[in-house]
Design an enzyme around this catalytic site. Structure first.
Site, PDB file in Angstrom:
ATOM      1  N   TYR A  67       0.908  -1.149   0.000  1.00 38.08           N
ATOM      2  CA  TYR A  67       0.000   0.000   0.000  1.00 38.08           C
ATOM      3  C   TYR A  67       0.942   1.192   0.000  1.00 38.08           C
ATOM      4  CZ  TYR A  67      -3.861   3.077   1.083  1.00 38.08           C
ATOM      5  OH  TYR A  67      -4.809   4.066   1.006  1.00 38.08           O
ATOM      6  N   THR A  68       1.067   1.879  -1.146  1.00 37.70           N
ATOM      7  CA  THR A  68       2.146   2.857  -1.311  1.00 37.70           C
ATOM      8  C   THR A  68       1.670   4.313  -1.348  1.00 37.70           C
ATOM      9  OG1 THR A  68       2.041   2.521  -3.697  1.00 37.70           O
ATOM     10  CG2 THR A  68       3.659   1.207  -2.503  1.00 37.70           C
ATOM     11  N   THR A 107      11.021   0.428   3.368  1.00 35.26           N
ATOM     12  CA  THR A 107      11.187   1.823   2.972  1.00 35.26           C
ATOM     13  C   THR A 107      12.008   2.649   3.963  1.00 35.26           C
ATOM     14  OG1 THR A 107       9.928   3.874   2.671  1.00 35.26           O
ATOM     15  CG2 THR A 107       8.925   2.223   4.050  1.00 35.26           C
ATOM     16  N   TYR A 131       1.697   4.938   6.863  1.00 35.06           N
ATOM     17  CA  TYR A 131       2.476   4.170   5.878  1.00 35.06           C
ATOM     18  C   TYR A 131       3.761   3.638   6.514  1.00 35.06           C
ATOM     19  CZ  TYR A 131       5.577   3.272   1.898  1.00 35.06           C
ATOM     20  OH  TYR A 131       6.466   2.681   1.018  1.00 35.06           O
ATOM     21  N   TRP A 157      12.635   6.584  -2.427  1.00 33.92           N
ATOM     22  CA  TRP A 157      12.395   7.606  -3.455  1.00 33.92           C
ATOM     23  C   TRP A 157      12.525   7.054  -4.883  1.00 33.92           C
ATOM     24  CZ3 TRP A 157      14.254  13.231  -2.261  1.00 33.92           C
ATOM     25  CH2 TRP A 157      13.971  13.563  -0.934  1.00 33.92           C
TER      26      TRP A 157
HETATM   27  N1  LIG Z   1       7.635   4.065  -4.617  1.00 31.51           N
HETATM   28  C1  LIG Z   1       8.589   4.425  -3.753  1.00 31.51           C
HETATM   29  O1  LIG Z   1       9.158   5.512  -3.824  1.00 31.51           O
HETATM   30  C2  LIG Z   1       9.016   3.459  -2.665  1.00 31.51           C
HETATM   31  C3  LIG Z   1       9.985   3.884  -1.752  1.00 31.51           C
HETATM   32  C4  LIG Z   1      10.390   3.003  -0.747  1.00 31.51           C
HETATM   33  C5  LIG Z   1       9.862   1.725  -0.672  1.00 31.51           C
HETATM   34  N2  LIG Z   1       8.912   1.341  -1.572  1.00 31.51           N
HETATM   35  C6  LIG Z   1       8.369  -0.022  -1.429  1.00 31.51           C
HETATM   36  O2  LIG Z   1       8.661  -0.756  -2.608  1.00 31.51           O
HETATM   37  C7  LIG Z   1       7.608  -1.678  -2.900  1.00 31.51           C
HETATM   38  C8  LIG Z   1       7.113  -1.449  -4.317  1.00 31.51           C
HETATM   39  O3  LIG Z   1       6.669  -0.109  -4.407  1.00 31.51           O
HETATM   40  P1  LIG Z   1       6.123   0.488  -5.798  1.00 31.51           P
HETATM   41  O4  LIG Z   1       6.191   1.962  -5.706  1.00 31.51           O
HETATM   42  O5  LIG Z   1       6.735  -0.232  -6.932  1.00 31.51           O
HETATM   43  O6  LIG Z   1       4.583   0.061  -5.683  1.00 31.51           O
HETATM   44  P2  LIG Z   1       3.394   0.392  -6.696  1.00 31.51           P
HETATM   45  O7  LIG Z   1       3.901   0.912  -7.975  1.00 31.51           O
HETATM   46  O8  LIG Z   1       2.384   1.198  -5.932  1.00 31.51           O
HETATM   47  O9  LIG Z   1       2.816  -1.058  -6.963  1.00 31.51           O
HETATM   48  C9  LIG Z   1       2.208  -1.767  -5.951  1.00 31.51           C
HETATM   49  C10 LIG Z   1       1.857  -3.107  -6.506  1.00 31.51           C
HETATM   50  O10 LIG Z   1       1.190  -3.825  -5.482  1.00 31.51           O
HETATM   51  C11 LIG Z   1       0.180  -4.599  -6.108  1.00 31.51           C
HETATM   52  N3  LIG Z   1      -0.870  -4.893  -5.164  1.00 31.51           N
HETATM   53  C12 LIG Z   1      -1.592  -4.026  -4.409  1.00 31.51           C
HETATM   54  N4  LIG Z   1      -2.488  -4.704  -3.673  1.00 31.51           N
HETATM   55  C13 LIG Z   1      -2.331  -6.006  -3.981  1.00 31.51           C
HETATM   56  C14 LIG Z   1      -2.975  -7.200  -3.542  1.00 31.51           C
HETATM   57  N5  LIG Z   1      -3.968  -7.184  -2.641  1.00 31.51           N
HETATM   58  N6  LIG Z   1      -2.553  -8.385  -4.055  1.00 31.51           N
HETATM   59  C15 LIG Z   1      -1.571  -8.436  -4.981  1.00 31.51           C
HETATM   60  N7  LIG Z   1      -0.920  -7.337  -5.426  1.00 31.51           N
HETATM   61  C16 LIG Z   1      -1.307  -6.138  -4.926  1.00 31.51           C
HETATM   62  C17 LIG Z   1      -0.341  -3.721  -7.227  1.00 31.51           C
HETATM   63  O11 LIG Z   1      -0.902  -4.554  -8.205  1.00 31.51           O
HETATM   64  P3  LIG Z   1      -2.335  -4.209  -8.857  1.00 31.51           P
HETATM   65  O12 LIG Z   1      -2.110  -3.035  -9.772  1.00 31.51           O
HETATM   66  O13 LIG Z   1      -2.718  -5.434  -9.598  1.00 31.51           O
HETATM   67  O14 LIG Z   1      -3.260  -3.873  -7.707  1.00 31.51           O
HETATM   68  C18 LIG Z   1       0.945  -3.055  -7.719  1.00 31.51           C
HETATM   69  O15 LIG Z   1       1.524  -3.789  -8.749  1.00 31.51           O
HETATM   70  C19 LIG Z   1       6.538  -1.437  -1.822  1.00 31.51           C
HETATM   71  O16 LIG Z   1       6.736  -2.370  -0.794  1.00 31.51           O
HETATM   72  C20 LIG Z   1       6.867  -0.048  -1.295  1.00 31.51           C
HETATM   73  O17 LIG Z   1       6.461   0.116   0.042  1.00 31.51           O
HETATM   74  C21 LIG Z   1       8.476   2.167  -2.578  1.00 31.51           C
END
Ligand SMILES: NC(=O)c1ccc[n+]([C@@H]2O[C@H](COP(=O)([O-])OP(=O)(O)OC[C@H]3O[C@@H](n4cnc5c(N)ncnc54)[C@H](OP(=O)(O)O)[C@@H]3O)[C@@H](O)[C@H]2O)c1
Length: 291
Positions: A67-68, A107, A131, A157
């Site tokens: 959940y981002t 994160t 979060y 980030w």
């Molecule tokens: N973005 C950042 O800057 C950042 C920074 C630090 C850490 N992170 C961590 O890195 C990881 C990936 O982040 P991201 O930004 O790539 O995420 P994202 O683009 O928001 O993608 C999240 C993914 O989770 C899937 N998802 C959500 N609910 C689901 C469920 N119930 N069952 C199966 N899949 C589900 C979504 O698929 P659907 O589209 O099919 O729902 C989507 O592909 C996360 O753990 C996040 O906390 C991200």
């Protein structure tokens, strides 16, 4: 583990910002990635995940879901805790039953930002946002479960191809605005998803387990990142710095959340490139502004 020929289940691999980069990197390494969306496999329904695993028999389970939506999480804490807190240990339990490695992403936002030197793997989480607290809850659940083939990678980030992200949004805004203001009192390490993915594979090849911090090297503010992105894209828009107090958000964010990469560098012998070099590749090559 040997990646070539391995079957890799990537939850979040079909639509996620990081998951898509992981699917590409595993494919390039000669592995067989299975990128999954929530439609293929809902991580909130362990039975469905288990059935998928039984049918497809992967050699590695990667959790790139989450959940981002940092601000929205303040209004939907149950959903944030279900996905970020409860799901990771349930997924690790399924990996443990099959004796396959489990990779999970956390994160920099698990930290409160009170430090002024990079956060190490030994620093205690202390987030104030839903979060950040929910992501720390997921880490704690995994550590409590204690499955010894678990790799937890804290990242920060993200920007990269395949999905909207801060850099892409700012460049889009710079096309329709002559002036933008972006906060300059939150400092972190911008990270290019293909670099995070390639460096994840390095850890897996070494069978690394436990917690690792991973990002591109260097640090900047959101203003610094936006300013360089707009300039690389050749836009004339002026990007001015503003304090966070001038741009209130629902969720609080750490004023400083740079990740210390020493453990990753020591373990792999690889130093991730600087964020500026990665940003150049993203803006000029991936987004096509270098053409
Ligand atoms: N973005 C950042 O800057 C950042 C920074 C630090 C850490 N992170 C961590 O890195 C990881 C990936 O982040 P991201 O930004 O790539 O995420 P994202 O683009 O928001 O993608 C999240 C993914 O989770 C899937 N998802 C959500 N609910 C689901 C469920 N119930 N069952 C199966 N899949 C589900 C979504 O698929 P659907 O589209 O099919 O729902 C989507 O592909 C996360 O753990 C996040 O906390 C991200």
């Amino acid at each position: 583990m040997r990646l070539e020929g391995s079957r890799i289940a990537i939850l979040g691999g079909k639509t996620g910002l990081l998951g898509q980069a992981l699917a590409t990197a595993f494919g390039r390494a000669g592995a067989l990635p299975f990128p999954l969306s929530s439609r293929d496999c809902d991580v909130l329904n362990p039975l469905c995940v288990e059935q998928w695993l039984d049918k497809n028999d992967p050699d590695l389970l990667v959790n790139a879901t989450g959940y981002t939506q940092v601000d929205q999480a303040e209004d939907e804490p149950e959903m944030a805790f279900a996905l970020n807190g409860s799901a990771p240990p349930l997924l690790a339990t399924l990996a443990a039953r099959r004796s396959i490695p489990f990779v999970h992403y956390s994160t920099d936002f698990v930290f409160n930002g009170g430090k002024r030197t990079p956060y190490t793997e030994y620093d205690e989480p202390g987030a104030s946002s839903v979060y950040g607290i929910s992501k720390a809850d997921g880490e704690r659940g995994l550590l409590k479960l204690g499955y010894d083939r678990t790799l937890i990678i804290r990242i920060s980030w993200l920007f990269g191809p395949g999905k909207s992200n801060f850099v892409k949004k700012i460049i889009g805004l710079s096309e329709t605005h002559s002036k933008l203001t972006v906060v300059n009192d939150q400092i972190g390490s911008p990270s290019y998803t293909p670099d995070i993915a390639a460096n994840t594979l390095k850890l897996l090849e070494l069978d690394a387990t436990g917690i690792f911090h991973l990002a591109n090297t260097g640090e900047t503010s959101w203003h610094g990142l936006a300013n360089m992105a707009v300039s690389l894209a050749g836009k004339s828009c002026t990007v001015s710095p503003v304090p966070s107090s001038g741009y209130p958000t629902k969720a609080g964010r750490p004023p400083y959340s740079v990740l210390d990469l020493a453990k990753f560098i020591r373990t792999t012998g690889t130093t991730p490139r600087r964020w500026e070099d990665a940003l150049k590749q993203y803006v000029l090559d991936d987004l096509g502004f270098g053409a």
